[in-house]
Write a protein that holds these residues in place. Sequence first.
Motif, PDB file in Angstrom:
ATOM      1  N   ALA A  30       0.842  -1.203   0.000  1.00 34.62           N
ATOM      2  CA  ALA A  30       0.000   0.000   0.000  1.00 34.62           C
ATOM      3  C   ALA A  30       0.877   1.252   0.000  1.00 34.62           C
ATOM      4  O   ALA A  30       0.619   2.201  -0.739  1.00 34.62           O
ATOM      5  CB  ALA A  30      -0.926  -0.011   1.216  1.00 34.62           C
ATOM      6  N   ALA A  31       1.937   1.233   0.828  1.00 31.73           N
ATOM      7  CA  ALA A  31       2.812   2.405   0.904  1.00 31.73           C
ATOM      8  C   ALA A  31       3.516   2.644  -0.429  1.00 31.73           C
ATOM      9  O   ALA A  31       3.602   3.775  -0.905  1.00 31.73           O
ATOM     10  CB  ALA A  31       3.836   2.231   2.025  1.00 31.73           C
ATOM     11  N   GLU A  32       4.014   1.561  -1.041  1.00 28.29           N
ATOM     12  CA  GLU A  32       4.729   1.729  -2.306  1.00 28.29           C
ATOM     13  C   GLU A  32       3.781   2.155  -3.414  1.00 28.29           C
ATOM     14  O   GLU A  32       4.148   2.918  -4.309  1.00 28.29           O
ATOM     15  CB  GLU A  32       5.468   0.439  -2.674  1.00 28.29           C
ATOM     16  CG  GLU A  32       6.649   0.185  -1.742  1.00 28.29           C
ATOM     17  CD  GLU A  32       7.613  -0.880  -2.268  1.00 28.29           C
ATOM     18  OE1 GLU A  32       7.601  -1.164  -3.471  1.00 28.29           O
ATOM     19  OE2 GLU A  32       8.385  -1.412  -1.456  1.00 28.29           O
ATOM     20  N   ARG A  33       2.542   1.658  -3.361  1.00 24.68           N
ATOM     21  CA  ARG A  33       1.543   2.101  -4.331  1.00 24.68           C
ATOM     22  C   ARG A  33       1.331   3.603  -4.211  1.00 24.68           C
ATOM     23  O   ARG A  33       1.062   4.296  -5.183  1.00 24.68           O
ATOM     24  CB  ARG A  33       0.226   1.353  -4.101  1.00 24.68           C
ATOM     25  CG  ARG A  33       0.083   0.101  -4.933  1.00 24.68           C
ATOM     26  CD  ARG A  33       0.080   0.451  -6.395  1.00 24.68           C
ATOM     27  NE  ARG A  33       0.101  -0.712  -7.265  1.00 24.68           N
ATOM     28  CZ  ARG A  33       0.532  -0.655  -8.534  1.00 24.68           C
ATOM     29  NH1 ARG A  33       0.965   0.462  -9.040  1.00 24.68           N
ATOM     30  NH2 ARG A  33       0.515  -1.728  -9.285  1.00 24.68           N
ATOM     31  N   ALA A  34       1.450   4.105  -2.981  1.00 28.30           N
ATOM     32  CA  ALA A  34       1.280   5.541  -2.767  1.00 28.30           C
ATOM     33  C   ALA A  34       2.586   6.293  -3.040  1.00 28.30           C
ATOM     34  O   ALA A  34       2.648   7.500  -2.858  1.00 28.30           O
ATOM     35  CB  ALA A  34       0.803   5.810  -1.349  1.00 28.30           C
ATOM     36  N   GLY A  35       3.628   5.559  -3.451  1.00 26.48           N
ATOM     37  CA  GLY A  35       4.870   6.223  -3.840  1.00 26.48           C
ATOM     38  C   GLY A  35       5.926   6.293  -2.756  1.00 26.48           C
ATOM     39  O   GLY A  35       6.902   7.020  -2.891  1.00 26.48           O
ATOM     40  N   VAL A  36       5.742   5.538  -1.663  1.00 25.16           N
ATOM     41  CA  VAL A  36       6.711   5.610  -0.575  1.00 25.16           C
ATOM     42  C   VAL A  36       7.415   4.266  -0.396  1.00 25.16           C
ATOM     43  O   VAL A  36       6.764   3.244  -0.153  1.00 25.16           O
ATOM     44  CB  VAL A  36       6.040   5.993   0.761  1.00 25.16           C
ATOM     45  CG1 VAL A  36       7.107   6.229   1.826  1.00 25.16           C
ATOM     46  CG2 VAL A  36       5.180   7.225   0.590  1.00 25.16           C
ATOM     47  N   LEU A  37       8.743   4.281  -0.559  1.00 21.97           N
ATOM     48  CA  LEU A  37       9.542   3.071  -0.374  1.00 21.97           C
ATOM     49  C   LEU A  37      10.160   3.147   1.010  1.00 21.97           C
ATOM     50  O   LEU A  37      10.951   4.039   1.285  1.00 21.97           O
ATOM     51  CB  LEU A  37      10.636   3.015  -1.440  1.00 21.97           C
ATOM     52  CG  LEU A  37      11.574   1.822  -1.407  1.00 21.97           C
ATOM     53  CD1 LEU A  37      10.820   0.550  -1.709  1.00 21.97           C
ATOM     54  CD2 LEU A  37      12.689   1.997  -2.406  1.00 21.97           C
ATOM     55  N   GLY A 200      -0.954   8.503   5.580  1.00 29.68           N
ATOM     56  CA  GLY A 200      -1.861   7.410   5.961  1.00 29.68           C
ATOM     57  C   GLY A 200      -1.308   6.062   5.537  1.00 29.68           C
ATOM     58  O   GLY A 200      -1.312   5.094   6.302  1.00 29.68           O
ATOM     59  N   ALA A 201      -0.795   6.006   4.290  1.00 27.05           N
ATOM     60  CA  ALA A 201      -0.277   4.735   3.775  1.00 27.05           C
ATOM     61  C   ALA A 201       0.927   4.276   4.598  1.00 27.05           C
ATOM     62  O   ALA A 201       1.062   3.091   4.912  1.00 27.05           O
ATOM     63  CB  ALA A 201       0.105   4.889   2.302  1.00 27.05           C
ATOM     64  N   VAL A 202       1.787   5.222   4.969  1.00 29.52           N
ATOM     65  CA  VAL A 202       2.982   4.858   5.744  1.00 29.52           C
ATOM     66  C   VAL A 202       2.583   4.337   7.126  1.00 29.52           C
ATOM     67  O   VAL A 202       3.132   3.336   7.608  1.00 29.52           O
ATOM     68  CB  VAL A 202       3.940   6.067   5.870  1.00 29.52           C
ATOM     69  CG1 VAL A 202       4.973   5.834   6.954  1.00 29.52           C
ATOM     70  CG2 VAL A 202       4.623   6.328   4.541  1.00 29.52           C
TER      71      VAL A 202
END
Lengths: 313, 336
Positions: A30-37, A200-202
Amino acid sequence: MSAGILVDALLTGAVAAATPLLVAGLGELAAERAGVLNIGIEGLMLAGCFAAFAVTAATGNPWLGLGAAVLAAMALGGVFAVVSLTCRADQIVAGMAVNLLAVGGTGAAWRILQDRGLTDLPAGSGFTRGWTGIPALGELPVVGPLLFDQYGMTAFALVLAGVLALVRRRTRLGLVLHGVGQDPHALAASGVRVLGVRWGAVLFAAACAGLAGAYLSTMRTHAFVPLMTGGTGFVVLALVMFGRWSVGGLVVGCLLFGLAESAQQGLQSLPGARVVPHQLFQALPYLVALIALALAGRSAPGPAALGRPWPER
Amino acid sequence: MIAARTVWPALIPFAAAVAALGLILAGLTLVGYAPGEVLATAWRGLAGSPLRLGIWAQEATPLLLTGLAAGLAFRCGVLNVGTEGQYLMGAVTALAVLLALPPSVLSPWLAALAGAGAGALWCALAYGLDRWRGVPLVLSAILLNVVAARVLGALVEGPLHDPTTAAPQSALVPEAARLGALLPGTALTLAAPLAVALAVASWLVQRQTALGFEFTVIGLNPVAGDLAGIPVESRRRLAALGSGALAGLAGAFQVAGVTWFLSGDAQSYGYAGIAVALLGRLHPLGMIPAALFFAGLDISGRQWERRLGIPHDLGDVAKGAAVALVLAAGFFRGRR
């Protein structure tokens, strides 16, 4: 031992090993989908692992431990979010800092726990297998060992996978999550608060990592040792990529990896295995992950904005 | 104006270090320790005698080398988070060389070369997986860290094992093959001045040569570098190899001059090097105080544990906090 029992043991072990990977992987997905690695997922898992053990050891209630794991991982995830999202530092180095914090923090806290003599869970306080509470279900052929003779976390992981797949396909939230990682400009232009979604995703990913950590210390084993996660979080990152950032791909990847892990343990216990150092068996799953990634190649790029700060300047 | 713009950022790491230390002290004060005593204990452990100062420098040396390793790659935009694995491979290769060759004055230097080579190769493996197989360097490097630790464990219990013990540790490097101590009573060897020389050399290359300028340009904006005619891929490859070699060198010197053997126990100089590089703001000279700060925390932590009963891992928390603060202050912004 008959072949059937051996296969059963292999598959049960595979599901047990795949469970924490899937739980943490769904969050990271979910986090990576939102652009956060978040490379710090290893540290978040370690924090959850420790917090679950410590609180269960102190209170005798594993549910409180589970809650503590989620909170501890989310707090550390919050640090990551402040540094990488709000302050826009590079996500990878921010993740490394989180790992460092987790190693130091859990190490120090472990000493304190040792000083107080809380190095074991009170008898019977850890979670037990067979989450349904109906032993007969565990004896069913195939699904028994795979689904029912497991910890509740396995069932939770599968439900969570289903929910995430639905959210992705059927809801506005799923679209927004995707968009934020794919083209944050467009989403921002249409009124979405990009940073808010990423925060939120993180935090969601952190909560998942905390649960996965708790699984390691209060379910699969009832113990904690420093650096217990030993690279599991890094494998999760590899699996999310291997699964092409899709829920289905991740589930398959986790099961394959769980199988490698389970087979590795099985191979180690074979009579002739003494010739090969056990460390090489332990390295096997990581090599499998590397080789799988190498063979999968670069055919599907990840979310376009993965790893990039927002706003860009 | 120029002075203000260049001086302020340089002060941030120091402020972050002080703040991180303050955080730890505040926490300890809250649970009932006297901050003065905590600081005094740390200071006696670090600088109480010339011997202590020597040990401080000795502990900072591998951190400076792995810091330079990470910094070299990061400046060029190559996120080599595999310094840990490269350090371990350097250490174990150097150990193999030291145990296999007839001991002589040359042994430690041959081992250092072999260690640097092994580190470079391990990084080349990660880099190759990125370049040719599309596995992001961050992932390949980090997975290879775990593999390296297991390989080291297998070698230490296998071919390099000390036959006189059941403990999982390697044989001891013969005395004649070790790197001699500069200061009796410590393991401060030529590795320390060499590490400082390498830091100065890195800085000169970065400031004074075309190569250093190209690295910096690529790190800031690879597209601009490409348009300006810089061979981006070959420069990145060079940075990766150099980075791996430095990390491997750190491991080799540690085995040849400090530990003289290896065990399967977890080490973390490679990971810490990344933090040292960031705290030093990727500036080769800035990494010298950063390495001293980290080594100081390690030593102080041990002193605190021994004399005051404070867990030594608190030093690690301070490290993480310092790095997080430097990052939060706007250093190493995410790339586009």
